[in-house]
Write a protein that holds these residues in place. Structure first.
Motif, mmCIF file in Angstrom:
data_model
loop_
_atom_site.group_PDB
_atom_site.id
_atom_site.type_symbol
_atom_site.label_atom_id
_atom_site.label_comp_id
_atom_site.label_asym_id
_atom_site.label_seq_id
_atom_site.Cartn_x
_atom_site.Cartn_y
_atom_site.Cartn_z
ATOM 1 N N ILE A 233 3.125 5.559 13.675
ATOM 2 C CA ILE A 233 3.041 5.582 12.198
ATOM 3 C C ILE A 233 2.867 4.114 11.628
ATOM 4 C CG2 ILE A 233 4.108 5.826 9.998
ATOM 5 C CD1 ILE A 233 5.800 8.150 11.360
ATOM 6 N N ILE A 234 1.730 3.842 11.107
ATOM 7 C CA ILE A 234 1.236 2.629 10.460
ATOM 8 C C ILE A 234 1.872 2.127 8.960
ATOM 9 C CG2 ILE A 234 -0.737 1.454 9.826
ATOM 10 C CD1 ILE A 234 -0.653 1.845 12.563
ATOM 11 N N SER A 235 2.293 1.003 9.051
ATOM 12 C CA SER A 235 2.684 0.510 7.616
ATOM 13 C C SER A 235 1.790 -0.104 6.905
ATOM 14 C CB SER A 235 3.966 -0.325 7.952
ATOM 15 O OG SER A 235 4.870 0.052 8.400
ATOM 16 N N LEU A 236 1.553 0.173 5.621
ATOM 17 C CA LEU A 236 0.551 -0.262 4.966
ATOM 18 C C LEU A 236 0.728 -0.454 3.285
ATOM 19 C CD1 LEU A 236 -2.647 -0.940 4.681
ATOM 20 C CD2 LEU A 236 -3.049 1.475 3.883
ATOM 21 N N ARG A 237 0.464 -1.675 2.998
ATOM 22 C CA ARG A 237 1.002 -1.836 1.583
ATOM 23 C C ARG A 237 -0.012 -0.959 0.660
ATOM 24 N NH1 ARG A 237 -0.734 -6.841 3.724
ATOM 25 N NH2 ARG A 237 -2.973 -7.551 3.413
ATOM 26 N N ASN A 238 0.249 -0.485 -0.359
ATOM 27 C CA ASN A 238 -0.147 0.677 -1.476
ATOM 28 C C ASN A 238 -1.401 -0.026 -1.695
ATOM 29 O OD1 ASN A 238 -0.926 2.422 -3.125
ATOM 30 N ND2 ASN A 238 1.168 3.030 -3.610
ATOM 31 N N GLN A 239 -2.590 0.662 -1.214
ATOM 32 C CA GLN A 239 -3.811 0.127 -1.674
ATOM 33 C C GLN A 239 -4.186 0.407 -3.194
ATOM 34 O OE1 GLN A 239 -5.922 -1.913 0.556
ATOM 35 N NE2 GLN A 239 -3.738 -1.902 1.258
ATOM 36 N N ILE A 254 4.501 -13.292 -4.508
ATOM 37 C CA ILE A 254 3.600 -12.262 -4.601
ATOM 38 C C ILE A 254 4.065 -11.313 -5.952
ATOM 39 C CG2 ILE A 254 2.353 -10.349 -3.658
ATOM 40 C CD1 ILE A 254 2.250 -12.055 -1.119
ATOM 41 N N TYR A 255 3.086 -11.005 -6.575
ATOM 42 C CA TYR A 255 3.519 -10.416 -7.778
ATOM 43 C C TYR A 255 2.670 -8.759 -7.702
ATOM 44 C CZ TYR A 255 5.897 -13.780 -10.386
ATOM 45 O OH TYR A 255 6.616 -14.950 -10.571
ATOM 46 N N VAL A 256 3.391 -7.679 -7.467
ATOM 47 C CA VAL A 256 2.608 -6.304 -7.530
ATOM 48 C C VAL A 256 2.912 -5.667 -8.660
ATOM 49 C CG1 VAL A 256 2.713 -4.178 -6.114
ATOM 50 C CG2 VAL A 256 3.140 -6.626 -4.753
ATOM 51 N N ILE A 257 1.649 -5.191 -9.362
ATOM 52 C CA ILE A 257 1.716 -4.681 -10.659
ATOM 53 C C ILE A 257 0.870 -3.147 -10.203
ATOM 54 C CG2 ILE A 257 0.640 -5.092 -12.813
ATOM 55 C CD1 ILE A 257 0.138 -7.999 -11.743
ATOM 56 N N PRO A 258 1.734 -2.305 -10.574
ATOM 57 C CA PRO A 258 1.329 -0.720 -10.660
ATOM 58 C C PRO A 258 0.579 -0.637 -11.922
ATOM 59 C CG PRO A 258 3.465 -0.686 -10.136
ATOM 60 C CD PRO A 258 3.299 -2.030 -10.663
ATOM 61 N N GLU A 273 6.950 -11.486 3.376
ATOM 62 C CA GLU A 273 6.693 -11.516 4.544
ATOM 63 C C GLU A 273 6.393 -9.918 4.984
ATOM 64 O OE1 GLU A 273 9.273 -13.249 7.520
ATOM 65 O OE2 GLU A 273 9.668 -14.916 6.194
ATOM 66 N N ILE A 274 7.151 -9.034 4.720
ATOM 67 C CA ILE A 274 6.806 -7.606 4.993
ATOM 68 C C ILE A 274 5.406 -7.323 4.504
ATOM 69 C CG2 ILE A 274 7.630 -5.420 4.772
ATOM 70 C CD1 ILE A 274 10.582 -6.404 4.759
ATOM 71 N N TRP A 275 5.305 -7.391 2.964
ATOM 72 C CA TRP A 275 4.051 -7.040 2.300
ATOM 73 C C TRP A 275 2.988 -7.606 2.974
ATOM 74 C CZ3 TRP A 275 2.617 -4.191 -1.722
ATOM 75 C CH2 TRP A 275 1.380 -4.482 -2.212
ATOM 76 N N LEU A 276 2.965 -8.963 3.405
ATOM 77 C CA LEU A 276 1.782 -9.348 4.309
ATOM 78 C C LEU A 276 1.503 -8.820 5.663
ATOM 79 C CD1 LEU A 276 2.239 -13.205 3.156
ATOM 80 C CD2 LEU A 276 0.668 -11.476 2.173
ATOM 81 N N LYS A 277 2.691 -8.457 6.408
ATOM 82 C CA LYS A 277 2.305 -8.002 7.667
ATOM 83 C C LYS A 277 2.283 -6.422 7.593
ATOM 84 C CE LYS A 277 5.679 -10.847 10.006
ATOM 85 N NZ LYS A 277 4.859 -11.471 11.174
ATOM 86 N N ALA A 278 2.390 -5.603 6.521
ATOM 87 C CA ALA A 278 2.159 -4.388 6.189
ATOM 88 C C ALA A 278 0.707 -4.126 5.695
ATOM 89 C CB ALA A 278 2.900 -3.692 5.345
ATOM 90 N N ASP A 279 -0.250 -4.665 7.077
ATOM 91 C CA ASP A 279 -1.691 -4.617 6.623
ATOM 92 C C ASP A 279 -2.566 -3.766 7.316
ATOM 93 O OD1 ASP A 279 -1.225 -5.313 9.364
ATOM 94 O OD2 ASP A 279 -2.314 -7.305 9.368
ATOM 95 N N GLN A 302 10.731 2.791 -0.410
ATOM 96 C CA GLN A 302 11.124 3.832 -1.255
ATOM 97 C C GLN A 302 10.663 3.577 -2.759
ATOM 98 O OE1 GLN A 302 15.377 3.550 -0.974
ATOM 99 N NE2 GLN A 302 15.530 4.262 1.250
ATOM 100 N N SER A 303 10.287 2.237 -2.919
ATOM 101 C CA SER A 303 9.617 1.903 -4.363
ATOM 102 C C SER A 303 8.017 2.375 -4.329
ATOM 103 C CB SER A 303 9.931 0.360 -4.567
ATOM 104 O OG SER A 303 9.363 -0.205 -3.618
ATOM 105 N N GLY A 304 7.513 2.664 -3.161
ATOM 106 C CA GLY A 304 6.057 3.084 -3.055
ATOM 107 C C GLY A 304 5.362 2.074 -3.056
ATOM 108 N N LEU A 305 5.968 0.622 -2.598
ATOM 109 C CA LEU A 305 4.949 -0.620 -2.577
ATOM 110 C C LEU A 305 4.521 -0.438 -0.903
ATOM 111 C CD1 LEU A 305 6.471 -1.369 -4.988
ATOM 112 C CD2 LEU A 305 6.467 -3.776 -3.976
ATOM 113 N N ILE A 306 5.105 0.222 0.013
ATOM 114 C CA ILE A 306 4.667 -0.014 1.289
ATOM 115 C C ILE A 306 4.550 1.690 1.554
ATOM 116 C CG2 ILE A 306 4.924 -0.184 3.670
ATOM 117 C CD1 ILE A 306 4.397 -2.858 2.217
ATOM 118 N N GLN A 307 3.495 2.095 2.221
ATOM 119 C CA GLN A 307 3.108 3.573 2.504
ATOM 120 C C GLN A 307 3.248 3.625 4.141
ATOM 121 O OE1 GLN A 307 -0.580 4.121 0.480
ATOM 122 N NE2 GLN A 307 0.568 5.401 -0.979
#
Length: 311
Positions: A233-239, A254-258, A273-279, A302-307
């Motif tokens: 299972i691949i970890s990917l920041r929500n595109q 890093i600011y993430v804006i829905p 670090e997690i956000w950048l590695k979830a590529d 859980q917040s939907g930032l990483i899928q």
């Protein structure tokens, strides 16, 4: 005839194009009985069409040069994929001129064939018969009228001193072309090394590679299998989320804006670090098996930032 796609999987299907051309009729009509079907590797036949089709001759009306010519055919919106398919394969090139001439004058029929989960793996052959006055005419592209249902399984992945070895099982009675893509990261630069070959039919086939971020592609490169141990299972920041990098007093954040809310997430230190590695190249085990990352990773999921994506 032509088939799209030429290689498919269980629980999917193919679209079959059949062209009925009668532009050669002069002063006569025909009303043949037509059979269009698919023969599975185990011999089971499914008929997609059985019936008579009426074909009438072209008009004999002649037009002088100073007269505006009348239309002879309704416009045929033939997909470019049909033309492209006829351009491939030696047998099809031999009859290409006849086929292209018949594109506008012919009638185009499209049939969908579904492949259930319990269908056999291997080569499926098309049936095309036009019965007229006791004679049978077959498809001009008969030698290419087939498609493949494919399936590969990863049996085992072993780490070696100089890389990895994976055992891939081909469940098909036909060879399956595969492409191995090894990803090599050098800072922000990503390069790849490729291997392209066929896995023989009904074989457990060993493949060696060196990068931990390696993928196996098959089924015309639509199917991608990460060659990593674990869940795959691949970890990917929500595109679908907008992200902005900003330098602040204590470093970059890093600011993430829905798009549909006024909420903004601020990521720094571990979460950044997690956000950048979830590529999309790392599996979830990279984060879940590390106590430093584990809790923060679960919060981002859980917040939907990483899928988490299963290829």
């Amino acid at each position: 005839m032509s088939i799209f796609p030429k290689r498919t999987l269980l629980n999917k299907g193919v679209t079959i194009h059949w062209n009925f051309n009668t532009a050669h009729l002069k002063g006569i009509h025909i009303f043949p009985f037509v059979r269009i079907g698919v023969k599975r590797p185990d011999g089971v036949v499914t008929m997609l069409y059985e019936g008579n089709i009426l074909a009438l001759p072209d008009s004999k009306e002649q037009f002088s040069e100073n007269k505006t010519p009348k239309y002879k055919y309704l416009n045929k919106n033939t997909p470019l994929l049909v033309l492209a398919d006829y351009l491939s394969g030696q047998a099809k090139r031999e009859v290409l001129v006849d086929i292209l001439t018949a594109i506008q004058s012919g009638r185009h029929y499209y049939f969908y064939y579904n492949i259930p989960d319990d269908a056999p793996i291997g080569k499926y052959e098309l049936i095309s018969e036009v019965h007229s006055n006791g004679e049978i005419r077959y498809s001009k592209t008969a030698s290419d009228d087939f498609f493949f249902v494919e399936k590969l399984e990863i049996k085992e992945i072993k780490k070696q001193s100089e890389g990895f070895i994976v055992i891939v099982k081909n469940l098909s009675t036909e060879p399956i072309p595969v492409k191995i893509v090894e990803c090599i990261e050098n800072g922000d630069d990503l390069s790849t090394q490729l291997q392209v070959f066929e896995i023989p039919a009904n074989t457990e086939f060993p493949i060696t590679y060196h990068s931990e971020k390696t993928f196996l592609l098959y089924n015309e490169e639509r199917e991608i299998i990460p060659l990593t141990e674990g869940s795959g299972i691949i970890s990917l920041r929500n595109q679908q989320l907008l992200s902005l990098s900003k330098k602040e007093d204590f470093g970059k954040v890093i600011y993430v804006i829905p798009k549909d809310t006024d909420e903004t997430f601020k990521l720094d230190t571990i979460s950044k670090e997690i956000w950048l590695k979830a590529d999309g190249l790392n599996t979830k085990e990279l984060f879940e098996n590390d106590q430093v990352y584990k809790d923060a990773y679960q919060e981002l999921v859980q917040s939907g930032l990483i899928q988490e994506i299963k290829l």
